[in-house]
Design a protein around this motif. Sequence first.
Motif, mmCIF file in Angstrom:
data_model
loop_
_atom_site.group_PDB
_atom_site.id
_atom_site.type_symbol
_atom_site.label_atom_id
_atom_site.label_comp_id
_atom_site.label_asym_id
_atom_site.label_seq_id
_atom_site.Cartn_x
_atom_site.Cartn_y
_atom_site.Cartn_z
ATOM 1 N N ASP A 1 91.802 77.075 -62.533
ATOM 2 C CA ASP A 1 92.743 76.484 -63.561
ATOM 3 C C ASP A 1 93.834 75.524 -62.517
ATOM 4 O O ASP A 1 95.128 76.014 -62.220
ATOM 5 N N GLU A 2 93.540 74.886 -62.051
ATOM 6 C CA GLU A 2 95.078 73.445 -61.816
ATOM 7 C C GLU A 2 94.904 72.090 -62.779
ATOM 8 O O GLU A 2 93.845 71.559 -62.790
ATOM 9 N N HIS A 3 95.256 72.306 -63.715
ATOM 10 C CA HIS A 3 96.000 70.733 -64.362
ATOM 11 C C HIS A 3 97.108 70.197 -63.929
ATOM 12 O O HIS A 3 98.850 71.102 -63.872
ATOM 13 N N ILE A 4 97.141 69.142 -63.549
ATOM 14 C CA ILE A 4 98.757 68.008 -63.588
ATOM 15 C C ILE A 4 99.410 68.376 -64.876
ATOM 16 O O ILE A 4 98.929 67.953 -65.854
ATOM 17 N N THR A 5 100.705 68.472 -64.721
ATOM 18 C CA THR A 5 101.466 68.268 -64.974
ATOM 19 C C THR A 5 101.286 67.032 -66.724
ATOM 20 O O THR A 5 101.587 66.479 -66.379
ATOM 21 N N PRO A 6 101.614 67.725 -67.959
ATOM 22 C CA PRO A 6 100.770 66.276 -68.780
ATOM 23 C C PRO A 6 102.205 65.248 -68.568
ATOM 24 O O PRO A 6 103.780 65.459 -67.938
ATOM 25 N N TYR A 7 102.067 63.856 -68.767
ATOM 26 C CA TYR A 7 102.738 62.993 -68.399
ATOM 27 C C TYR A 7 104.078 62.650 -69.724
ATOM 28 O O TYR A 7 103.673 63.422 -70.678
ATOM 29 N N GLN A 8 104.921 63.286 -68.805
ATOM 30 C CA GLN A 8 106.339 62.643 -69.767
ATOM 31 C C GLN A 8 106.880 61.372 -69.791
ATOM 32 O O GLN A 8 107.539 60.797 -68.839
ATOM 33 N N ALA A 9 106.858 60.737 -70.815
ATOM 34 C CA ALA A 9 107.761 59.151 -70.664
ATOM 35 C C ALA A 9 109.649 59.433 -70.207
ATOM 36 O O ALA A 9 109.814 60.342 -70.822
ATOM 37 N N ARG A 10 109.627 58.476 -69.504
ATOM 38 C CA ARG A 10 111.175 58.896 -68.934
ATOM 39 C C ARG A 10 111.598 56.184 -69.278
ATOM 40 O O ARG A 10 110.977 56.124 -68.856
ATOM 41 N N PHE A 11 112.708 56.870 -68.949
ATOM 42 C CA PHE A 11 113.864 55.410 -68.771
ATOM 43 C C PHE A 11 112.801 54.857 -69.816
ATOM 44 O O PHE A 11 112.795 53.583 -69.899
ATOM 45 N N GLY A 12 112.250 55.316 -71.029
ATOM 46 C CA GLY A 12 112.360 54.161 -71.682
ATOM 47 C C GLY A 12 110.477 53.749 -71.754
ATOM 48 O O GLY A 12 110.497 52.288 -72.490
ATOM 49 N N ARG A 13 109.825 53.620 -70.828
ATOM 50 C CA ARG A 13 108.385 52.909 -70.367
ATOM 51 C C ARG A 13 107.598 53.915 -71.736
ATOM 52 O O ARG A 13 107.812 54.980 -72.221
ATOM 53 N N ALA B 1 87.613 63.810 -52.067
ATOM 54 C CA ALA B 1 88.316 64.956 -53.634
ATOM 55 C C ALA B 1 88.790 63.565 -54.132
ATOM 56 O O ALA B 1 89.618 64.127 -55.095
ATOM 57 N N ALA B 2 89.283 62.488 -53.530
ATOM 58 C CA ALA B 2 90.085 61.425 -54.500
ATOM 59 C C ALA B 2 90.289 61.057 -55.459
ATOM 60 O O ALA B 2 90.361 60.729 -56.493
ATOM 61 N N ILE B 3 88.110 61.686 -56.013
ATOM 62 C CA ILE B 3 87.623 60.752 -57.394
ATOM 63 C C ILE B 3 88.270 61.899 -57.897
ATOM 64 O O ILE B 3 88.834 61.764 -59.453
ATOM 65 N N PRO B 4 88.023 63.259 -57.667
ATOM 66 C CA PRO B 4 88.183 64.267 -59.437
ATOM 67 C C PRO B 4 90.001 64.154 -59.198
ATOM 68 O O PRO B 4 90.289 64.255 -59.908
ATOM 69 N N THR B 5 90.602 64.140 -57.791
ATOM 70 C CA THR B 5 91.980 63.706 -58.658
ATOM 71 C C THR B 5 92.643 63.412 -59.366
ATOM 72 O O THR B 5 93.291 62.625 -60.050
ATOM 73 N N SER B 6 92.389 61.748 -58.937
ATOM 74 C CA SER B 6 92.148 60.535 -59.646
ATOM 75 C C SER B 6 92.240 60.979 -61.084
ATOM 76 O O SER B 6 92.496 60.601 -62.117
ATOM 77 N N LEU B 7 90.857 61.461 -61.397
ATOM 78 C CA LEU B 7 90.577 61.557 -62.902
ATOM 79 C C LEU B 7 91.625 62.614 -63.396
ATOM 80 O O LEU B 7 91.832 62.122 -64.632
ATOM 81 N N ALA B 8 92.161 63.619 -62.369
ATOM 82 C CA ALA B 8 92.882 64.715 -62.975
ATOM 83 C C ALA B 8 94.503 63.918 -63.581
ATOM 84 O O ALA B 8 94.727 64.589 -64.544
ATOM 85 N N LEU B 9 94.355 63.416 -62.977
ATOM 86 C CA LEU B 9 95.633 62.120 -62.923
ATOM 87 C C LEU B 9 95.677 61.771 -64.429
ATOM 88 O O LEU B 9 96.772 61.665 -65.584
ATOM 89 N N VAL B 10 94.600 60.661 -64.657
ATOM 90 C CA VAL B 10 93.991 60.011 -65.547
ATOM 91 C C VAL B 10 94.226 61.414 -67.106
ATOM 92 O O VAL B 10 94.685 61.151 -67.597
ATOM 93 N N GLU B 11 93.673 62.274 -66.798
ATOM 94 C CA GLU B 11 93.549 63.700 -67.938
ATOM 95 C C GLU B 11 95.608 64.206 -68.113
ATOM 96 O O GLU B 11 95.424 64.154 -69.273
#
Length: 426
Positions: free
Chosen positions: A88-100, A259-269
């Motif tokens: 179970d490795e999930h990158i923390t979902p993105y939280q908008a900052r600075f009004g972006r 492993a840059a491919i699955p890591t990049s896709l995990a970041l997209v997720e």
Amino acid sequence: MPREVELDLFRRGCGTTLAENDGTSAFEPSRFKPMTVATFTQNGSIMYLNRSVRASMTFFSAASLLVGCGSMAASAPKQNRAASQTVDEHITPYQARFGRTRPVIAIVGENSGTELTDYVIPYGILREADVGEVLAVATKPEPMTMRPALRLQPQASAADFDGRYPEGADYVVVPAVSRRDDPALLAWIREQAAKGATLVSICDGALVVAGSGVMDGHRATAHWATAGYRRKQYPKIHWIDNRRYVADGTVVSSAGISAAIPTSLALVEAIAGHERAASIAAEIGASDWSPIHDSRRFHPKLGRNLSAFAATEYFNRWLHKPEAFGFPVTTGVDEVALAFAADAYSRTGRGRAYAIGAGKASVQTLHGLTVLLDDPAEIHVKRTVTVPAGKPALALDNVLADIARSYGRQTAYGVALGFEYPDFHD
């Protein structure tokens, strides 16, 4: 292959009477006197080995080639023991900052030497996914020398980025670099982390983040070949094996190059959700982005893969005159496919890749990277190689198949080992 590691090729490669690997170190040279140190050259090959190590490696490598005990056919990799485990490795979902409305993502390299594929794959996939403002950054504004091949012009220096985004990046992607102790790079990474950025190291970019101190106390991974070195040099980090990527809060790290491919896709997720990541995965030709991995199968070992390792790191360089591989590059070339092809050919031990073009100094890739071109007349191109067409995540398979046809199965396998690529099969 990492630029600098301490090698215990006796223990891992040659099956001596030392205790079987305990999973804590790939290379532990302190067991031997004099210390066995290897330094890697610009193109990722071993430049220097202690004389006793070189002699022993030569003997065992030659033996493995003669008896064929390092071939894929002789000993197929064992079943991945990690495959039956729940990871179970999930990158923390993105939280908008600075009004972006969209995250700001910096891919940062060091001008004197940055690993080509580590740098370009995240850039290409994240730009294709269109999930944020993605910039190719370097410590300085001048061109970047990529390792093991090509030259790129960064889109911004670290100072330029700071002027444009004083609040900092939301994500900073850190590839492997030649000067991982570069003070400017380490300081910039610390500053971005202090501003709340999530750091994403690719391959031995983990050694850069580790050197900054930001990784202390976190779980992390990196290229299989630096396992022992990492544990010895950075004991405050909880190093994990058998993962293509590890996500621990604001610190994310990947295994070796591919492993840059699955890591990049995990970041997209994490930024845009599972459906978007699945859509991009299908578009680029990636079957999934699972973190499940078996890093042990890549370690050099007699009877498993040592002759492949010997082919690319030793015999190809000793027995053949280096060639200049020319890759004709035109505007709109897929940067991921180009990176895979140039990187892989430059790891064969048979030569180095160059980007060439008719009457131009540079070209823009599909997603706006600037590739600086070489004059084919000046570099004496001996062989012209076409960048693979089609889905970019499949480019490495196509390149490895071409390398196998041109230079043999062992050379292709050796390249796959360096990429820590699990999908190369006999």
